[in-house]
Design an enzyme around this catalytic site. Sequence first.
Site, PDB file in Angstrom:
ATOM      1  CB  CYS A   1       3.854   1.243  -0.993  1.00 32.24           C
ATOM      2  SG  CYS A   1       2.561   2.164  -1.816  1.00 32.24           S
TER       3      CYS A   1
HETATM    4  N1  LIG Z   1       0.438   6.525  -1.719  1.00 30.53           N
HETATM    5  C1  LIG Z   1       1.262   5.940  -2.564  1.00 30.53           C
HETATM    6  O1  LIG Z   1       2.368   6.395  -2.777  1.00 30.53           O
HETATM    7  C2  LIG Z   1       0.858   4.694  -3.322  1.00 30.53           C
HETATM    8  C3  LIG Z   1       1.664   4.307  -4.405  1.00 30.53           C
HETATM    9  C4  LIG Z   1       1.316   3.188  -5.133  1.00 30.53           C
HETATM   10  C5  LIG Z   1       0.203   2.440  -4.751  1.00 30.53           C
HETATM   11  N2  LIG Z   1      -0.574   2.818  -3.696  1.00 30.53           N
HETATM   12  C6  LIG Z   1      -1.752   2.017  -3.392  1.00 30.53           C
HETATM   13  O2  LIG Z   1      -2.912   2.723  -3.823  1.00 30.53           O
HETATM   14  C7  LIG Z   1      -3.997   2.469  -2.927  1.00 30.53           C
HETATM   15  C8  LIG Z   1      -4.531   3.786  -2.383  1.00 30.53           C
HETATM   16  O3  LIG Z   1      -3.514   4.418  -1.620  1.00 30.53           O
HETATM   17  P1  LIG Z   1      -3.532   5.970  -1.279  1.00 30.53           P
HETATM   18  O4  LIG Z   1      -2.174   6.301  -0.800  1.00 30.53           O
HETATM   19  O5  LIG Z   1      -4.117   6.762  -2.402  1.00 30.53           O
HETATM   20  O6  LIG Z   1      -4.571   5.981  -0.064  1.00 30.53           O
HETATM   21  P2  LIG Z   1      -5.250   7.256   0.635  1.00 30.53           P
HETATM   22  O7  LIG Z   1      -5.551   6.865   2.027  1.00 30.53           O
HETATM   23  O8  LIG Z   1      -4.421   8.487   0.366  1.00 30.53           O
HETATM   24  O9  LIG Z   1      -6.592   7.456  -0.167  1.00 30.53           O
HETATM   25  C9  LIG Z   1      -7.641   6.539  -0.164  1.00 30.53           C
HETATM   26  C10 LIG Z   1      -8.942   7.292  -0.326  1.00 30.53           C
HETATM   27  O10 LIG Z   1      -9.976   6.322  -0.395  1.00 30.53           O
HETATM   28  C11 LIG Z   1     -11.086   6.817   0.325  1.00 30.53           C
HETATM   29  N3  LIG Z   1     -11.940   5.675   0.666  1.00 30.53           N
HETATM   30  C12 LIG Z   1     -11.770   4.752   1.635  1.00 30.53           C
HETATM   31  N4  LIG Z   1     -12.774   3.852   1.596  1.00 30.53           N
HETATM   32  C13 LIG Z   1     -13.578   4.217   0.576  1.00 30.53           C
HETATM   33  C14 LIG Z   1     -14.784   3.694   0.038  1.00 30.53           C
HETATM   34  N5  LIG Z   1     -15.356   2.600   0.540  1.00 30.53           N
HETATM   35  N6  LIG Z   1     -15.341   4.335  -1.008  1.00 30.53           N
HETATM   36  C15 LIG Z   1     -14.770   5.449  -1.516  1.00 30.53           C
HETATM   37  N7  LIG Z   1     -13.620   6.007  -1.061  1.00 30.53           N
HETATM   38  C16 LIG Z   1     -13.050   5.381  -0.019  1.00 30.53           C
HETATM   39  C17 LIG Z   1     -10.486   7.532   1.510  1.00 30.53           C
HETATM   40  O11 LIG Z   1     -11.376   8.450   2.065  1.00 30.53           O
HETATM   41  C18 LIG Z   1      -9.272   8.211   0.838  1.00 30.53           C
HETATM   42  O12 LIG Z   1      -9.598   9.487   0.348  1.00 30.53           O
HETATM   43  C19 LIG Z   1      -3.449   1.529  -1.857  1.00 30.53           C
HETATM   44  O13 LIG Z   1      -3.721   0.213  -2.219  1.00 30.53           O
HETATM   45  C20 LIG Z   1      -1.960   1.768  -1.919  1.00 30.53           C
HETATM   46  O14 LIG Z   1      -1.214   0.637  -1.479  1.00 30.53           O
HETATM   47  C21 LIG Z   1      -0.269   3.944  -2.986  1.00 30.53           C
END
Ligand SMILES: NC(=O)c1ccc[n+]([C@@H]2O[C@H](COP(=O)([O-])OP(=O)(O)OC[C@H]3O[C@@H](n4cnc5c(N)ncnc54)[C@H](O)[C@@H]3O)[C@@H](O)[C@H]2O)c1
Length: 467
Positions: free
Chosen positions: A301
């Site tokens: 993030c």
């Molecule tokens: N990790 C954090 O602490 C956090 C906190 C707040 C916000 N976010 C936001 O949340 C969002 C997700 O982040 P995250 O950390 O969970 O990511 P991540 O990489 O842990 O998880 C994303 C998941 O999406 C899947 N994916 C990718 N493309 C896909 C598709 N076309 N269809 C279905 N699944 C698909 C991946 O396989 C993965 O399992 C981002 O925008 C991030 O900025 C993350």
Amino acid sequence: MAKSKNTRKMEAAGAGIHSKFKSPDVRIGLVGLGYVGLPLALLFARRGLRTTGFDIDAAKVEKLERGETYIRHIPASEIQAQLKAKRFRASADFSGLKEMDAVIICVPTPLDEHREPDLSYIRNTVEAIATSLHAGQLVVLESTTYPGTTEDLVLPILAHSGLHCSVQPYEVVNNEVAVSGEDGNFLLAFSPEREDPGNKQFKTHQIPKVLGGVNAASAWAAQALYAQVFDRTMVLSSSRAAEMTKLLENIYRCVNIALVNELKLVCMRMGIDIWEVIEAAKTKPFGFTPFYPGPGLGGHCIPIDPFYLTWKAREYDVPTRFIELAGEINSAMPEHVIDALGEALNQRKQCLREVRVLVLGVAYKKDIDDLRESPSLRIMKLLQARGAHVDYNDPYFPRLHKMRHYDFKLASVDLTPASLASYDAVVISTPHSSYDFNEIVRCSRLVVDTRNATNEVKEDREKIVKC
Ligand SMILES: NC(=O)c1ccc[n+]([C@@H]2O[C@H](COP(=O)([O-])OP(=O)(O)OC[C@H]3O[C@@H](n4cnc5c(N)ncnc54)[C@H](O)[C@@H]3O)[C@@H](O)[C@H]2O)c1
């Protein structure tokens, strides 16, 4: 609490149109089962809502279906309990999306090689949803992104389905939205994810859920849905405002961390301990929030999201100077760590070339199993580039697999008195709670501490270099 006449009127209007979002019978599809999506899916399931998690990663789906976990702080027992209760299942078959009343998107939003928003994950996901979109379905984007993504990118792709949804301004009064009629035949909203992996103080449901719709009916439906599982919801007057809220939160952190990182450099030159100063400043009961310096920014993030706004602001001819400056300062911190280590070695008549250095902690923050954008990796790369022999230890990463920018081919070394003593220097990059810093200092020859982790170590302090 008694409901106002206004609330009852609005609820009647909303309930007439989309009452299913208030019901525990609503079926939820959650797309993207990562650090954000999986805990959210399990929260819905725990509260009794039938939830299906969708992911393109078949290995993750199979693990979940077997009741296994791949995120350290999410216990397998929790997944197993929800599978057994038939409230949660995982699937890689996106045709199942058509059975869902609400589809929530939690896919990655990284930067591309030019440090511009990479919206391909959102685009691909929304294209998959569009093929099975049906009237009355609610789609909510949770991935962090620039203001306007929901309206300008997601909505037109969903409209390829032949269904429609119009962007209509609406008013929010006392955290409620009045719904006077239909603004289309599907619903679309944005609600920023505010997950903080590893945070033991706040559980997901305790973090207020901010949201905004592209029209009143969408906002109403999204609020009704989230109110079933979150202690508090806050509805905003547009999806753009909700998108911007998340960016404000992350930019606030990014800029304040840059500020303390810069002040740390000034303090070091002046012979002042920045950590002592922050501890003192935070005794002020108002007007000060502590932020801490470190070896650089990490995670999905804070190093990334601010640049989504920078990119979008260019379109409006507004420079985002605070963000650019913060990025510049924060991304220079790993070099600062290398300089501090080089100087300490110099004092010992050694140089970076050919010394053996052990980096402690490769996760981007303590006690979590996530190393995305971790400054430890950059530090290791810089050390190697200067000819040092580098190893690492991290209880959360037994080995380092190939990553987009790095391929170290290294395994975590055991932390024993003998192994610590075999290195010319130990760099504390991520201070996991399992580390015994007294022991680390006692056994090491030189300790470069980027996190004030050795603050309470009493013996051998001459071996410690804070930076
Ligand atoms: N990790 C954090 O602490 C956090 C906190 C707040 C916000 N976010 C936001 O949340 C969002 C997700 O982040 P995250 O950390 O969970 O990511 P991540 O990489 O842990 O998880 C994303 C998941 O999406 C899947 N994916 C990718 N493309 C896909 C598709 N076309 N269809 C279905 N699944 C698909 C991946 O396989 C993965 O399992 C981002 O925008 C991030 O900025 C993350």
